[in-house]
Design an enzyme around this catalytic site. Structure first.
Site, mmCIF file in Angstrom:
data_model
loop_
_atom_site.group_PDB
_atom_site.id
_atom_site.type_symbol
_atom_site.label_atom_id
_atom_site.label_comp_id
_atom_site.label_asym_id
_atom_site.label_seq_id
_atom_site.Cartn_x
_atom_site.Cartn_y
_atom_site.Cartn_z
ATOM 1 N N ASN A 56 0.825 -1.213 0.000
ATOM 2 C CA ASN A 56 0.000 0.000 0.000
ATOM 3 C C ASN A 56 0.857 1.259 0.000
ATOM 4 O OD1 ASN A 56 -2.335 -1.510 0.107
ATOM 5 N ND2 ASN A 56 -2.706 -1.195 2.289
ATOM 6 N N ARG A 387 -10.797 -3.934 -14.287
ATOM 7 C CA ARG A 387 -9.663 -4.790 -13.925
ATOM 8 C C ARG A 387 -10.107 -6.247 -14.060
ATOM 9 N NH1 ARG A 387 -6.126 -1.210 -11.354
ATOM 10 N NH2 ARG A 387 -7.097 0.419 -10.081
ATOM 11 N N ARG A 417 -5.399 2.336 -13.257
ATOM 12 C CA ARG A 417 -4.035 2.517 -12.763
ATOM 13 C C ARG A 417 -3.364 1.192 -12.382
ATOM 14 N NH1 ARG A 417 -4.502 6.581 -8.854
ATOM 15 N NH2 ARG A 417 -4.007 8.162 -10.402
ATOM 16 N N HIS A 447 -15.595 3.373 -14.872
ATOM 17 C CA HIS A 447 -15.394 2.566 -13.671
ATOM 18 C C HIS A 447 -16.641 1.766 -13.313
ATOM 19 C CE1 HIS A 447 -14.642 2.137 -9.161
ATOM 20 N NE2 HIS A 447 -13.526 1.662 -9.677
ATOM 21 N N TYR A 480 -12.212 -9.698 -2.224
ATOM 22 C CA TYR A 480 -12.905 -8.419 -2.038
ATOM 23 C C TYR A 480 -14.375 -8.679 -1.716
ATOM 24 C CZ TYR A 480 -9.016 -5.927 -4.366
ATOM 25 O OH TYR A 480 -7.800 -5.402 -4.706
ATOM 26 N N ARG A 576 -14.109 2.051 4.634
ATOM 27 C CA ARG A 576 -12.885 1.291 4.821
ATOM 28 C C ARG A 576 -11.639 2.172 4.846
ATOM 29 N NH1 ARG A 576 -11.627 -1.014 -0.138
ATOM 30 N NH2 ARG A 576 -9.807 0.296 -0.353
ATOM 31 N N HIS A 604 -15.085 -3.751 -0.063
ATOM 32 C CA HIS A 604 -15.102 -3.016 -1.330
ATOM 33 C C HIS A 604 -16.510 -2.613 -1.780
ATOM 34 C CE1 HIS A 604 -14.355 -2.609 -5.798
ATOM 35 N NE2 HIS A 604 -13.323 -1.952 -5.313
#
Length: 717
Positions: A56, A387, A417, A447, A480, A576, A604
C-alpha cells in the site's frame, strides 16, 4: 411532532471540519498494520498484513506523494479540503510515514521474527549461517545467481545507470587491489527473475528449525566475486521509489492505446521520490546515491531490516505452515437461487438475484457470460471491464461469443491505474477475436460495472443485466467483498442499453428509468437523497442514512451530511479507507458515526440506505463519494427494490455496524480506535466477515436439502 429548525450558526465548509485526504489514507494503512500486530490473528496472517501495508505504501508514494511533489514543483497554491497547501501536506505526510515505517520494522523485528523462530522458521542473515549452510548458499550463488547479475560500474565513461522503480539494488564502494587509492562506485540490481526467498536444506542440531535466506543477502555475501580485481570496501542494499502516475493528454493523443503503451515504459524512470537504505550504510556510499538521485533528507528511509517487506507475501506461501494460517473463514458458497444446473436465464427470469461476494461464489457471474457465449438464443453481449484477472475466463468467453457470431461490445478501460499493461493485452486479444472494443471516453475513466445480454425468446427480445460494486475479476472476487445484482426487469434493460449507446457513440439519454450515472447525474442524485433526509428530520419524520463505501472526501457531499446531522438525521458511515469527515463536532457532526472494518477480506462494496420518512430506499454503486468518482468517471448508482433483497442489504449493514472484532471507530479527534473486545462477553462478539461466511455456508447446506429459496433472517442489533 414539532418541527426542528435548521442550525444556521455553522459554516459547514470550514476547513477545520475536514481531515486531509492523504493523512486519512495513512490512518487507513495504520489500521492495516494494526492487523499485523494483532495476536488474535494467526502468525502467517500477520505476515500478510505487514506485506499489504508495505505494498500500500509503495502505491501511495508512486501516486499520491508524487502528485504532491508535482503540485509543489508547479507552484500550485490552491488549498486542500482541510485548508493545507501542497507543501504543508507533503511535510506532514513524510513525518508521519517515517513514524509508520519505524512501527512496521518494530513489529517485524520485535514481534514477528521471534514468533516465527518460536514456530520453527528462521529468516537468516549471512552471520547466522553454519559452515554447511554457508557452503550451500555460496554454491547456489555460483550456479544460479552469478550468471544472471550485471554489475554496473560508474566512472567517467560509464554514467550512473537508471535505477528502475521499486527494484532492489546493492551499491558498493571498490578499490583496486593494485594501483591508485581511488575509490570507485558500482551497483547491481537484485534480479526479480529469481526467487526472493531461498530455503536452506537441512536444519539445526535438534531438527526443529527451517531456515530461509533472502536473495539480496546471498548476493551481498558473495559480492566480492563480482569485482575480482577490486577489494569491496563496503556494500549495502538500497531501493528507489519513483513518480509512477501517468500523464496523458487524451485530446492530443492520436491513438490512446499507443500513447498509454509509451507512458507505461516511462513509468520506470519517473522522478525519485523515496530512497530506502539499510541501517549502517556508509555515509560516502549514501551521499553518492542521494546526490545522483536528487532526493531530500526527509525522503530517505533508514531501514533496520530487509528492504521491501512485500516479500512476506511469498513467505506466506511456504509449505508446511498451514496451522499458522487463517482457517476460521468459510470459502465461497453456492448462491441459493442457482441450483441443480438450471439455466441461468430461466432463474433470473423468475426474479432479481442479489449476490454477496466472496461469501457467495462469483462463479455464477462467470457462467452468465460463458452461457451467453454459447446460447443460440443470445444475440449480443455488452460489458465494461476495468480490472480483470491474469487468465480471465470472462475474456475467453467474450472472445468465444464473437467467434460464435454474436455481437460483442466491450469497453476496456485502458487507464485503470497499474492495470494498463494487462488491459492493453486483453483489448488486443478481444479485437483479434472480432469483438468491438471501446477504450472509454476522452477525459474520463469508465469505472462502472455492467453487463448486458440481449436474448431472443418466444415472447420477443429480452435483456438480462448484471450490475455490481466490484470488478469482473474472478481472482480478486475471492478476496474483495462486493455485491452484484442480476435482473431482467425491462426498466433496467432499457437503461443498460442507453449506457452502452452513450459509451460507444454520441447518444445521451434525456432521462433514466432506474440508474443514476456519473459524471452528469449521480452527484446530484446523492445530494438530493441526503437533502430529502434533512427535510424528513425537519418535519419530525423518520430520517436516517447508512452508507458503506471505500472512501469519502467530496467536500460538497460531506457538507450536506453535516447539514443533515445538524437537524437530527442519524448518519452511520462504514468507510474502509479515506474519510475526510470529522465526527463529534458539536452541532455539526454529533449525529454522525464513522467506522472502518479491516479484516481477512478487503471491504469493497458500496451500499446506501435512506430512511425516507419510513419508506426506506436501498442503493448499490460502483462509486465512492469522492470527486474523481462523482465528477471524473463513468459510474453507476442502482436501486434494489425487491423486499427480500433489501432485507439482505440491511442485514449486511446491521452486522457491520455491530462488528466488535474488526471495526475501528473514529473519535471526536479524528482518530480511529479499535473496539476493545476484551470488555465484551465472548458470546456477544461479532466478526462480520466470519458471520457472513458462516451464514452463506449454512444457506448452502439448507439449499442441498430443500428445493426452496433461502435467506437467513435479519440480525437484530
Amino acid at each position: 411532532m414539532a418541527k426542528k429548525k435548521t442550525n444556521k450558526e455553522h459554516d459547514f465548509e470550514n476547513p477545520k471540519y475536514y481531515i486531509n485526504r492523504e493523512l486519512s489514507w495513512l490512518q487507513f494503512n495504520e489500521r492495516v498494520l494494526s492487523e499485523a500486530e494483532d495476536k488474535d490473528n494467526p502468525l502467517f496472517e500477520r505476515l500478510k498484513f505487514l506485506s499489504i501495508s508495505a505494498s500500500n505504501l509503495d502505491e501511495f508514494f508512486m501516486v499520491r506523494v508524487a502528485s504532491l511533489k508535482d503540485m509543489i514543483n508547479a507552484d500550485y497554491k490552491k488549498l486542500d479540503i482541510a485548508g493545507m497547501t501542497a507543501k504543508e501536506q507533503l511535510t506532514e505526510v513524510l513525518t508521519r510515514v517515517h513514524d509508520f515505517v519505524d512501527e512496521q520494522y518494530r513489529i517485524y523485528n520485535k514481534e514477528l521474527i521471534p514468533a516465527l523462530l518460536a514456530k520453527g522458521l528462521m529468516i537468516c542473515r549471512a552471520d547466522d549461517l553454519t559452515v554447511k549452510d554457508s557452503e550451500f548458499v555460496d554454491r547456489y550463488f555460483d550456479e544460479f545467481v552469478y550468471p544472471v547479475l550485471t554489475p554496473m560500474a560508474v566512472d567517467s565513461s560509464r554514467p550512473f545507470p537508471l535505477i528502475r522503480n521499486k527494484t532492489l539494488n546493492i551499491a558498493a564502494l571498490l578499490k583496486k587491489k593494485e594501483g591508485k587509492d581511488d575509490v570507485d562506485f558500482a551497483t547491481v540490481q537484485v534480479p526479480d527473475v529469481l526467487p526472493r526467498i531461498l530455503e536452506i536444506p537441512g536444519s539445526d542440531k535438534d531438527g526443529a528449525v527451517r531456515k530461509v535466506i533472502l536473495l539480496e543477502d546471498i548476493i551481498q555475501k558473495n559480492v566480492d566475486k563480482l569485482f575480482l580485481n577490486y577489494d569491496v570496501i563496503t556494500s549495502s542494499p538500497y531501493r528507489v521509489g519513483r513518480n509512477a502516475d501517468l500523464s496523458i493528454d487524451e485530446d492530443e493523443a492520436e491513438d490512446l492505446l499507443k500513447e498509454i503503451e509509451k507512458q507505461i515504459k516511462r513509468r520506470q524512470w519517473g522522478q525519485a521520490i523515496r530512497l530506502e537504505v539499510a541501517t549502517g550504510i556508509s555515509k560516502k556510499l549514501l551521499k553518492l546515491i542521494t546526490d545522483e538521485l536528487s532526493v531530500e533528507d526527509n525522503e530517505i528511509y533508514d531501514i533496520e531490516g530487509p528492504l521491501d517487506l512485500t516479500f512476506l507475501m511469498k513467505m506466506y506461501k511456504l509449505e508446511g505452515f498451514d496451522d499458522l494460517k487463517e482457517h476460521r473463514y468459510k470459502g465461497p458458497s453456492p448462491v441459493p437461487e442457482f441450483r441443480n444446473d438450471e439455466n441461468l436465464f430461466d432463474v433470473i427470469s423468475r426474479g432479481d438475484i442479489l449476490m454477496h461476494h466472496p461469501y457467495e461464489t462469483f462463479e455464477n457471474v462467470v457462467k452468465f457470460v460463458e452461457n451467453a457465449a454459447v446460447d443460440p438464443h443470445v444475440l449480443a453481449i455488452k460489458q465494461t471491464l476495468y480490472r480483470v484477472s491474469g487468465n480471465s475466463p470472462i475474456i475467453a468467453a467474450l472472445a468465444k461469443a464473437a467467434d460464435n457470431g454474436k455481437q460483442v461490445t466491450v469497453l476496456v478501460e485502458l487507464k485503470a491505474r497499474f492495470d494498463e499493461e494487462n488491459n492493453i493485452v486483453w483489448a488486443k486479444k478481444l479485437e483479434k477475436a472480432g469483438c468491438h472494443v471501446i477504450y472509454g471516453l476522452v477525459g474520463l475513466k469508465t469505472h462502472c460495472k455492467i453487463t448486458l445480454v440481449v436474448r431472443r425468446e418466444e415472447d420477443g427480445i429480452k435483456r438480462y443485466v448484471h450490475l455490481a460494486t466490484g470488478n469482473y475479476n474472478d481472482s480478486t472476487a475471492k478476496q474483495y467483498t462486493d455485491v452484484g445484482l442480476f435482473t431482467c426487469a425491462p426498466a433496467f434493460g432499457e437503461d443498460a442499453t442507453a449506457v452502452f449507446n452513450m459509451l460507444s457513440g454520441y447518444s445521451e439519454p434525456l432521462g433514466w428509468n432506474k440508474l443514476s450515472l456519473a459524471p452528469l447525474w449521480l452527484k446530484d442524485r446523492v445530494l438530493d437523497l441526503i437533502k430529502r433526509e434533512e427535510h424528513h428530520a425537519i418535519n419530525g419524520e423518520p430520517a436516517r442514512i447508512i452508507a458503506k463505501m471505500n472512501s469519502i472526501c467530496h467536500k460538497e457531499v460531506i457538507a450536506e451530511l453535516y447539514r443533515a446531522s445538524s437537524v437530527g438525521v442519524q448518519i452511520d458511515l462504514i468507510v474502509r479507507g479515506i474519510c475526510c469527515l470529522r465526527t463529534g463536532i458539536p452541532g455539526v457532526s454529533d449525529n454522525i458515526t464513522v467506522r472502518s472494518i479491516v479484516g481477512n477480506y478487503l471491504e469493497h462494496s458500496r451500499i446506501f440506505y435512506f430512511e425516507n420518512g419510513g419508506s426506506p430506499e436501498y442503493y448499490c454503486s460502483s462509486a465512492d463519494w469522492m470527486p474523481r468518482n462523482l465528477e471524473r468517471r463513468v459510474e453507476i448508482l442502482f436501486p434494489v427494490e425487491n423486499d427480500r433483497l433489501r432485507g439482505k442489504l440491511r442485514h449486511i449493514l446491521d452486522v457491520e455496524l455491530a462488528d466488535t472484532d474488526k471495526a475501528h471507530v473514529m473519535n471526536e479527534k479524528g482518530i480511529y480506535v479499535k473496539v476493545d473486545c476484551q470488555k465484551i462477553d465472548p458470546s456477544d462478539r461479532i466478526n462480520s466477515q466470519k458471520v457472513f461466511g458462516d451464514e452463506a455456508a449454512k444457506n448452502s447446506q439448507v439449499m442441498n436439502t430443500q428445493n426452496t429459496r433461502v435467506f437467513i433472517p435479519e440480525m437484530k442489533v
